[in-house]
Design an enzyme around this catalytic site. Structure first.
Site, PDB file in Angstrom:
ATOM      1  CG  HIS A 121      -1.969   0.976   1.306  1.00  0.00           C
ATOM      2  ND1 HIS A 121      -1.751   2.301   1.634  1.00  0.00           N
ATOM      3  CD2 HIS A 121      -3.310   0.857   1.128  1.00  0.00           C
ATOM      4  CE1 HIS A 121      -2.900   2.954   1.640  1.00  0.00           C
ATOM      5  NE2 HIS A 121      -3.859   2.101   1.318  1.00  0.00           N
ATOM      6  CG  ASP A 198       0.004  -2.450   6.167  1.00  0.00           C
ATOM      7  OD1 ASP A 198      -0.923  -2.507   6.996  1.00  0.00           O
ATOM      8  OD2 ASP A 198      -0.112  -1.886   5.063  1.00  0.00           O
ATOM      9  CD  GLN A 201      -7.244  -4.920   4.016  1.00  0.00           C
ATOM     10  OE1 GLN A 201      -8.244  -5.588   4.285  1.00  0.00           O
ATOM     11  NE2 GLN A 201      -7.320  -3.625   3.751  1.00  0.00           N
ATOM     12  CE  LYS A 224      -7.659  -0.438   6.062  1.00  0.00           C
ATOM     13  NZ  LYS A 224      -8.566  -0.135   4.931  1.00  0.00           N
ATOM     14  CB  CYS A 361      -3.800   3.255  -1.691  1.00  0.00           C
ATOM     15  SG  CYS A 361      -4.996   4.573  -1.452  1.00  0.00           S
TER      16      CYS A 361
END
Length: 403
Positions: A121, A198, A201, A224, A361
Site C-alpha cells: 500500500h 502492515d 487487512q 477495518k 492505493c
C-alpha cells in the site's frame, strides 16, 4: 460454501439501503461497517460519559481515564502484547510514519537499505521514500510471484547486512495474499534487520500473537476491525520503543518542560502528544470485544470460504480475469475485458452492490499486474452467499449492457 453470516446483519445498521432493503456491501477491505454495540459505545462516551483523560481530578475524568487505558489493554490482549508496547495513532498510516520519523531518522544512515515489496500500500511506500530523500538511504523492492505472494526466495537473495528494515504487508489489500510471517521474520533477522508488518487487512481476520510472531513493529487500524476511524495502533517491542525519540511535541508526552530543556514521558505516552482520541480508543476496544466474541478463527474460516466461493463463481465468466492466489484472505480482485472497473462499480451500485474500483492505493502493484485498476470485492463478518449472488447478477447485467 459457508452456511450464512457470522452474526446477524441486524447488528449492522449500515447494511441496509435508504429504502430498508439489503445492501450488498463488499468493500470491507476499505473500511468495515460498524456493529450497533460499537455505535452505542461511541455515542455514550461522546455524550453522557464524556470528559478528558489524564488531566482532571474530578470523577468523570477519572472514569474516562480508566476506560481509555482499559482500551489500551484490550488492544494489547488482542495481539498478545504488553500494554506498554501499544501506541495509539490516527491509524496504520500514522503508525508507519511514526516509525519512519522516529526510529528511522534516529537509527538509519547514508548507505543503509530498506526492503519493501511490489504489493505494498502507498502508506508503506511513501513514508520510506520521504525518509530516503532526507537521510540518503536506499530502497529495494522485492518482487511478487505470479500468483501474488511476496517472493521470499527473491527476498532471501536480495537481503544483505546493509538492510536495516524489511517492511511488508501481512495481507495484501488488493490480492488477499497472506505473507509467510515466520519465514519473513527469520530472513530479516538473519541479516540483522528489523521487520515491520502492515497488519491492516490481517487484524480483522487472522489471529495475531506478537510474542510468537517476533516481528519488531506491527501496525493496524481500528476502522477495518469494525471500529471507528481516526485511530489505530502501533505495536513495537518495548526495548525498541524505549530507544526511540519523540516524533511530535506537545502536551501529555512530557515529563518536565522548561525553556532551557524538556524531558519526555516513557513510552507509549512519549508518542501520544496532545489530547488523545478518547472516544475512538474506547470504540476501538468495543469493536475488538465484538470480534473476539465471535472468534477470530471462525471469522477467518468464514471469509476464506466466501472468497473461494466468489472465485469459483467469477471464474465462470470467460471475459473475467482473477488476480491473486486461489487461497486468499477475504479479498478478490478482478477485471472484465472491455469494462472499466469504475463502470462496473457504477452499474453494481444500481443493483445495491458496493465494491471498490481503482488502484487501491497500490499503483506499483497495478503496474506489476499490467492494469490501471481492478475491481475488488472484499468480505466481512456480515457477508454471506447472497452477496456473492448479487455480485454475479450485477456482473451479468454489466456484460449485457456492454454487449
Amino acid at each position: 460454501m459457508t452456511t450464512g453470516t457470522m452474526t446477524s446483519r441486524a447488528d449492522f445498521p449500515g447494511m441496509l439501503t435508504p429504502e430498508g432493503q439489503p445492501w450488498h456491501y463488499l468493500d470491507t477491505a476499505a473500511t468495515a461497517q460498524k456493529p450497533q454495540a460499537v455505535i452505542d459505545t461511541v455515542a455514550r462516551k461522546l455524550g453522557a460519559d464524556y470528559a478528558t483523560v489524564h488531566r482532571g481530578v474530578y470523577g468523570r475524568s477519572a472514569e474516562m481515564t480508566l476506560g481509555f487505558e482499559a482500551a489500551r489493554r484490550t488492544v494489547a490482549d488482542f495481539v498478545n502484547a504488553d500494554e506498554n508496547e501499544i501506541v495509539f495513532t490516527r491509524g496504520a498510516t500514522e503508525a508507519i510514519n511514526l516509525v519512519a520519523q522516529s526510529w528511522g531518522s534516529s537509527q538509519l544512515e547514508v548507505g543503509d537499505r530498506i526492503l519493501l515489496s511490489e504489493l505494498e500500500h502507498h502508506s508503506n511506500i511513501v513514508p520510506w521514500q520521504l525518509l530516503r530523500d532526507r537521510k540518503g538511504i536506499e530502497i529495494d523492492v522485492c518482487p511478487i510471484t505470479d500468483d501474488g505472494l511476496i517472493d521470499l526466495d527473491a527476498a532471501e537473495a536480495m537481503l544483505t547486512p546493509r538492510h536495516k528494515l524489511v517492511a511488508f504487508a501481512h495481507v495484501s489489500n488488493v490480492l488477499g495474499s497472506v505473507l509467510d510471517v515466520e519465514r519473513a521474520v527469520s530472513l530479516a533477522h538473519g541479516v540483522g534487520a528489523k521487520i515491520l508488518l502492515d497488519g491492516c487487512q490481517a487484524a480483522p481476520r487472522i489471529a495475531l500473537d506478537m510474542k510468537a510472531m517476533d516481528c519488531d513493529f506491527y501496525v493496524f487500524s481500528a476502522h477495518k476491525v469494525y471500529g471507528p476511524t481516526g485511530i489505530g495502533a502501533l505495536w513495537a517491542k518495548a526495548d525498541i520503543l524505549d530507544a526511540m525519540p519523540p516524533w511530535q511535541g506537545g502536551g501529555a508526552m512530557i515529563d518536565r518542560v522548561t525553556f532551557e530543556r524538556t524531558t519526555y514521558a516513557p513510552a507509549p505516552a512519549r508518542f501520544e502528544a496532545g489530547t488523545p482520541a478518547i472516544v475512538e480508543a474506547v470504540g476501538f476496544a468495543s469493536a475488538i470485544d465484538y470480534v473476539t466474541g465471535i472468534g477470530i478463527e471462525r471469522i477467518e474460516a468464514h471469509e476464506r470460504a466466501l472468497t473461494r466461493t466468489a472465485r469459483e463463481e467469477l471464474g465462470r465468466f470467460n471475459s473475467l480475469r482473477l488476480f491473486g492466489p486461489e487461497e486468499a484472505a477475504g479479498i478478490v480482485s478482478f477485471e472484465i475485458d472491455g469494462v472499466h472497473p469504475h463502470d462496473l462499480g457504477t452499474i453494481l451500485d444500481e443493483e445495491s452492490v458496493a465494491i471498490r474500483a481503482g488502484h487501491h492505493c497500490a499503483q506499483p502493484l497495478m503496474d506489476r499486474l499490467g492494469v490501471p485498476a481492478t475491481a475488488r470485492a472484499s468480505f466481512g463478518i456480515y457477508n454471506d452467499e447472497t452477496d456473492i449472488a448479487a455480485l454475479v447478477r450485477g456482473i451479468e447485467r454489466t456484460l449485457r449492457i456492454f454487449g
